[in-house]
Every structure is written in structure tokens, then in C-alpha cells.
Design an enzyme around this catalytic site. Structure first.
Site, PDB file in Angstrom:
ATOM      1  N   ASP A 199       0.847  -1.199   0.000  1.00  0.00           N
ATOM      2  CA  ASP A 199       0.000   0.000   0.000  1.00  0.00           C
ATOM      3  C   ASP A 199       0.887   1.256   0.000  1.00  0.00           C
ATOM      4  O   ASP A 199       0.860   2.058   0.928  1.00  0.00           O
ATOM      5  CB  ASP A 199      -0.951   0.019   1.206  1.00  0.00           C
ATOM      6  N   ASP A 227       7.384   3.664   3.049  1.00  0.00           N
ATOM      7  CA  ASP A 227       8.210   2.484   3.356  1.00  0.00           C
ATOM      8  C   ASP A 227       7.925   1.329   2.415  1.00  0.00           C
ATOM      9  O   ASP A 227       8.805   0.523   2.105  1.00  0.00           O
ATOM     10  CB  ASP A 227       8.080   2.086   4.831  1.00  0.00           C
ATOM     11  N   ASP A 228       6.670   1.262   1.902  1.00  0.00           N
ATOM     12  CA  ASP A 228       6.388   0.267   0.853  1.00  0.00           C
ATOM     13  C   ASP A 228       7.233   0.562  -0.379  1.00  0.00           C
ATOM     14  O   ASP A 228       7.735  -0.349  -1.052  1.00  0.00           O
ATOM     15  CB  ASP A 228       4.915   0.318   0.445  1.00  0.00           C
ATOM     16  N   ASN A 234      -2.409   2.745   3.421  1.00  0.00           N
ATOM     17  CA  ASN A 234      -1.833   4.069   3.708  1.00  0.00           C
ATOM     18  C   ASN A 234      -2.607   5.177   2.998  1.00  0.00           C
ATOM     19  O   ASN A 234      -2.719   6.292   3.502  1.00  0.00           O
ATOM     20  CB  ASN A 234      -0.371   4.127   3.258  1.00  0.00           C
ATOM     21  N   THR A 252       2.867  -6.044   2.796  1.00  0.00           N
ATOM     22  CA  THR A 252       3.311  -4.898   3.595  1.00  0.00           C
ATOM     23  C   THR A 252       2.197  -3.865   3.749  1.00  0.00           C
ATOM     24  O   THR A 252       2.463  -2.706   4.066  1.00  0.00           O
ATOM     25  CB  THR A 252       4.550  -4.225   2.964  1.00  0.00           C
ATOM     26  N   ASN A 288       0.896   0.667  17.068  1.00  0.00           N
ATOM     27  CA  ASN A 288       1.182   2.047  16.622  1.00  0.00           C
ATOM     28  C   ASN A 288      -0.076   2.800  16.209  1.00  0.00           C
ATOM     29  O   ASN A 288      -0.016   3.958  15.806  1.00  0.00           O
ATOM     30  CB  ASN A 288       2.216   2.070  15.485  1.00  0.00           C
ATOM     31  N   GLU A 347      -1.273  -2.815  15.454  1.00  0.00           N
ATOM     32  CA  GLU A 347      -0.409  -2.237  14.406  1.00  0.00           C
ATOM     33  C   GLU A 347      -1.292  -1.888  13.213  1.00  0.00           C
ATOM     34  O   GLU A 347      -2.272  -2.565  12.923  1.00  0.00           O
ATOM     35  CB  GLU A 347       0.659  -3.290  14.041  1.00  0.00           C
ATOM     36  N   PHE A 348      -0.919  -0.878  12.443  1.00  0.00           N
ATOM     37  CA  PHE A 348      -1.780  -0.308  11.407  1.00  0.00           C
ATOM     38  C   PHE A 348      -2.299  -1.348  10.405  1.00  0.00           C
ATOM     39  O   PHE A 348      -3.502  -1.395  10.134  1.00  0.00           O
ATOM     40  CB  PHE A 348      -1.016   0.795  10.658  1.00  0.00           C
ATOM     41  N   ASN A 349      -1.446  -2.134   9.788  1.00  0.00           N
ATOM     42  CA  ASN A 349      -1.895  -3.051   8.727  1.00  0.00           C
ATOM     43  C   ASN A 349      -2.952  -4.024   9.242  1.00  0.00           C
ATOM     44  O   ASN A 349      -3.928  -4.325   8.561  1.00  0.00           O
ATOM     45  CB  ASN A 349      -0.718  -3.825   8.141  1.00  0.00           C
ATOM     46  N   HIS A 355       9.458   0.411   8.166  1.00  0.00           N
ATOM     47  CA  HIS A 355       8.873  -0.906   8.456  1.00  0.00           C
ATOM     48  C   HIS A 355       9.007  -1.908   7.296  1.00  0.00           C
ATOM     49  O   HIS A 355       9.546  -2.986   7.456  1.00  0.00           O
ATOM     50  CB  HIS A 355       7.381  -0.744   8.777  1.00  0.00           C
ATOM     51  N   ASP A 356       8.488  -1.553   6.143  1.00  0.00           N
ATOM     52  CA  ASP A 356       8.258  -2.558   5.100  1.00  0.00           C
ATOM     53  C   ASP A 356       9.496  -3.199   4.489  1.00  0.00           C
ATOM     54  O   ASP A 356       9.483  -4.407   4.191  1.00  0.00           O
ATOM     55  CB  ASP A 356       7.375  -1.948   3.989  1.00  0.00           C
TER      56      ASP A 356
HETATM   57  O1  RIB Z   1       2.457  -0.181  10.810  1.00  0.00           O
HETATM   58  C1  RIB Z   1       3.333   0.073   9.739  1.00  0.00           C
HETATM   59  C2  RIB Z   1       2.753  -0.431   8.464  1.00  0.00           C
HETATM   60  O2  RIB Z   1       1.546   0.271   8.157  1.00  0.00           O
HETATM   61  C3  RIB Z   1       3.649  -0.195   7.236  1.00  0.00           C
HETATM   62  O3  RIB Z   1       3.401  -1.193   6.306  1.00  0.00           O
HETATM   63  C4  RIB Z   1       3.181   1.120   6.711  1.00  0.00           C
HETATM   64  O4  RIB Z   1       3.449   1.275   5.312  1.00  0.00           O
HETATM   65  C5  RIB Z   1       1.703   1.012   6.941  1.00  0.00           C
HETATM   66  O5  RIB Z   1       1.156   0.261   5.859  1.00  0.00           O
HETATM   67 CA    CA Z   2       2.774  -0.571   4.051  1.00  0.00          CA
END
Ligand code: RIB
Ligand code: CA
Length: 315
Positions: free
Chosen positions: A10, A14-15, A39, A124, A158, A164-166, A239-240
């Protein structure tokens, strides 16, 4: 023989670095990129994947768009960290290619089933496409070499205290992905927060002195300022790329066997990955600890891989 990977992402800053790391590393063969809402909205994450493939001069790697929303819940994006475009910082790159027609879920199924035992899925972003592919063709859980997920955490989250977001964006999809029979390697916040992108890393990339390096540094600078503003962090976690680095150089990581389940019902805890490491007294489910969870990373070596990949692509 290099490891064949299909990256579902996404983009997202970082992707974008994960795409470049995969495309610029001889240890892996990036066979395809699928995009998902996360994202940013799907149209933006897809355009961004095409833009990164363009500036990275990544040849013959299809980009296929997938789900524009989670399986059940409303989409939640992250403009505070990636900007309204999803890739704020550098001037927009006009893609020199289009997304391949069709849906990412069909592409994932066809790619994995056409090469049993050869393709590793790396996710990711939210796991919406991955879960839908499992539902469309459960046999991908046997045909794929496995699933590597940047997502989850056994410590702090986070988005919420624990999520965590994903996984938070699409917990139902994550539950399907971790509940399938394939081995999942979870590269969660517990290690990705060790992958702090320092100004020294940025200077190394800038020193490569090519348009791709400039693009990457401008993207990282936006990301740095975002993390400083939103999280009070000087060096933002990247992260990714950690999920890709795990396939390039697994020795940079320590992983432990674990069972992973996803909380769906909790008002305060939805999207939490409940990780049970193997060990005495741990009540684990009959299927036991078929997954692995990353607990340690060598961040310096990981960023060496990133700089090397960008140098190769930028030649
Ligand atoms: O929590 C971090 C993840 O969520 C990473 O993959 C960032 O790109 C977001 O997608
Ligand atoms: Ca991502």
C-alpha cells in the site's frame, strides 16, 4: 536460484523502499506487485506503485490493483505519515506504464498456483487481498512457499496501545491470513521499530547521486518530518523493507516459533495480534506454532541492503 516473491503493498513511503529493495536485490526475483488500500486509497497506492516502478526503472513487473477497502470495516488511511498522495515529498513521478487489467486477487491466485512451491507472498499493507485470495483458492496456502507479513506486534501497537496499522485496518483479513495452513513469518513492530532510518542512511542514499536516490531521499525527508511531528521520533522506523530483507538475508533476523491469532471483537483491542511463543506452560492450539515471529534485527545490515539496491537500480 533467487527467491521469487510477489509483493502486496500500500505505497506508502516504506512500501516504496520495499519495492526498490526487492527489485534491486539479486537474491530475490520480484515477479509482481499487487496493491491494496491502506496508507492511502487504492487509486493512490496503485499510482504510487507504478511511479516507483517507473523511477526505479523496474522492468517487466506487473502492477495489479486489488481491494479498495477492508473486508468488513471502513477504510482508514494514514495521510499524516505518507501525505495526501501517499508518497509526498518528491515531485510526482508520471508513470511510464499502466496497471495490468484484472484484479490483484486473481493475479495472486494465478501466479501462486502456476508455480507451486516457488512463490513467496510478502504483504506490507492490510491483508485484504491476501485473505480474499485464500478464500477464492484455499490451495494457495499449500502452493505458496509461505507468507511474510510486515504487520502486527507482540508488544505495543502504533495505532492503538496494542494494534499495528496493517492489522488494525483489516483485522478480519489478518485473521484469515494467520488462520490458514501456510507458515507465516510475522515481521512486526517489535523489530521494525529497530529499523530507524537515520540521517546518516539518508546521506548515504543521497551520495549515490542519481535521480532515484534523490527521489528516495525526498520521500524519506517527508516521512522523517511526519514521524517527528506525529510521534516525536527523530529517526522514523522504515517498516516494510524489513519484510523483504528477511527473504534476502534471513540471518539478519532472529525469529521464534509462535502461534498468532487476531483479536476482532475488543473495543479497545481489535486488531491486536495475540502471539503465543512456544514454551513451557503455553496453552497453544492443536495446530501449534507453525508461524514464526521476528524478535531481533540487525538494522545496520538491513540498511546496507537498501543502499546497495538503490545503487544498483540507479546505475
Ligand atoms: O504499521 C506500519 C505499516 O503500516 C507499514 O506497512 C506502513 O506502510 C503502513 O502500511
Ligand atoms: Ca505498508
Amino acid at each position: 536460484m533467487s527467491r521469487r516473491i510477489l509483493l502486496d503493498c500500500d505505497p506508502g513511503c516504506d512500501d516504496a523502499v520495499a519495492i526498490l529493495l526487492a527489485a534491486g536485490s539479486p537474491e530475490v526475483e520480484l515477479v509482481g506487485i499487487t496493491t491494496v488500500a491502506g496508507n492511502q486509497t487504492l487509486d493512490k497506492t496503485t499510482r504510487n506503485a507504478l511511479a516507483v516502478a517507473t523511477i526505479g526503472r523496474i522492468g517487466d513487473v506487473p502492477v495489479v490493483a486489488g481491494h479498495d477497502r477492508p473486508l468488513v470495516r471502513p477504510l482508514r488511511t494514514a495521510p499524516a505519515f505518507h501525505g495526501e498522495s501517499g508518497l509526498d515529498g518528491p515531485a510526482p513521478v508520471v508513470p511510464d506504464r499502466q496497471a495490468r487489467p484484472g484484479h490483484a486477487v486473481d493475479y495472486i491466485v494465478e501466479t501462486v498456483m502456476s508455480a507451486p512451491g516457488e512463490v513467496t507472498l510478502v504483504a506490507t499493507g492490510p491483508l485484504t487481498n491476501v485473505a480474499s485470495a485464500l478464500r477464492r483458492e484455499p490451495a494457495i496456502a499449500e502452493a505458496a512457499l509461505g507468507l511474510v507479513v510486515m504487520g502486527g506486534a507482540y508488544g505495543r501497537g502504533n495505532v492503538t496501545q496494542t494494534a499495528e496499522f496493517n492489522v488494525f485496518v483489516d483485522p478480519e483479513a489478518a485473521a484469515v491470513a494467520f488462520g490458514a495452513t501456510w507458515p507465516v513469518t510475522m515481521v512486526g513492530l517489535d523489530v521494525t521499530h529497530q529499523a530507524a532510518c537515520t540521517e546518516q542512511v539518508q546521506r548515504r542514499i543521497a551520495g549515490l547521486g542519481n535521480p532515484l536516490a534523490t527521489f528516495t531521499v525526498e520521500m524519506l525527508e517527508f516521512y522523517r518530518l511526519a514521524y517527528r511531528r506525529e510521534k516525536g521520533l527523530e529517526d522514523p522506523p522504515l517498516h516494510d523493507p524489513c519484510a523483504i530483507a528477511y527473504l534476502i538475508a534471513p540471518d539478519l533476523f532472529e525469529t521464534l516459533p509462535a502461534d498468532v491469532e487476531v483479536e476482532l471483537a475488543g473495543t479497545l483491542t481489535a486488531g491486536t495480534t495475540v502471539v503465543r511463543f512456544a514454551g513451557p506452560g503455553v496453552a497453544s492450539r492443536p495446530e501449534g506454532q507453525r508461524h514464526r515471529v521476528a524478535v531481533r534485527l540487525d538494522p545496520g545490515a538491513m540498511f546496507d541492503l537498501v543502499v546497495d539496491a538503490i545503487e544498483r537500480l540507479g546505475r
